[in-house]
Design an enzyme around this catalytic site. Sequence first.
Site, PDB file in Angstrom:
ATOM      1  N   GLU A  67     -37.201  11.291 -38.691  1.00 22.16           N
ATOM      2  CA  GLU A  67     -35.845  11.837 -38.832  1.00 22.16           C
ATOM      3  C   GLU A  67     -34.976  11.461 -37.630  1.00 22.16           C
ATOM      4  O   GLU A  67     -33.797  11.125 -37.786  1.00 22.16           O
ATOM      5  CB  GLU A  67     -35.922  13.354 -38.998  1.00 22.16           C
ATOM      6  CG  GLU A  67     -34.628  13.990 -39.420  1.00 22.16           C
ATOM      7  CD  GLU A  67     -34.161  13.573 -40.805  1.00 22.16           C
ATOM      8  OE1 GLU A  67     -33.033  13.038 -40.895  1.00 22.16           O
ATOM      9  OE2 GLU A  67     -34.895  13.767 -41.785  1.00 22.16           O
ATOM     10  N   GLU A  74     -28.591   5.458 -38.249  1.00 21.31           N
ATOM     11  CA  GLU A  74     -27.307   5.787 -38.884  1.00 21.31           C
ATOM     12  C   GLU A  74     -26.162   5.765 -37.878  1.00 21.31           C
ATOM     13  O   GLU A  74     -25.098   5.211 -38.147  1.00 21.31           O
ATOM     14  CB  GLU A  74     -27.382   7.157 -39.549  1.00 21.31           C
ATOM     15  CG  GLU A  74     -28.197   7.161 -40.820  1.00 21.31           C
ATOM     16  CD  GLU A  74     -28.252   8.527 -41.461  1.00 21.31           C
ATOM     17  OE1 GLU A  74     -27.829   9.531 -40.836  1.00 21.31           O
ATOM     18  OE2 GLU A  74     -28.726   8.604 -42.606  1.00 21.31           O
TER      19      GLU A  74
END
Length: 124
Positions: A67, A74
């Site tokens: 994560e 991102e």
Amino acid sequence: MSGWRSREARAFRSAWAGLAEALRTERHFRFHAAAAAIVVGLGLWLDVSRQDWLWLLLAIAGVWAAELINTAVERAVDRISTDVHPLAKSAKDSAAGAVLVTAMFAVAVGAFVLGPPLWRMFFQ
């Protein structure tokens, strides 16, 4: 030697800041943290073995690491350009896929480790 300690201290502070930032800003990271808290609570309640704790902790760490890497990818892609580009989409999708793979592994570990004692407790 003091320069090394200073650099190491900064590195640890940066790492903790990254974790705190993810908890503060990333909904999925908060979900995974809550899931981990539930799993740890169940593990304590069910008094799982040391070996089972290793599997549970490996699964938790894997999901959290994936994560965090997904978040980094991102943000880096978004920093480079806000334009939609096939390679940017591919990078983001691949990072999200890594989270999915580790989350599926974590679910399997949870089922193998916590499933049997929960089943015995409630259905036998």
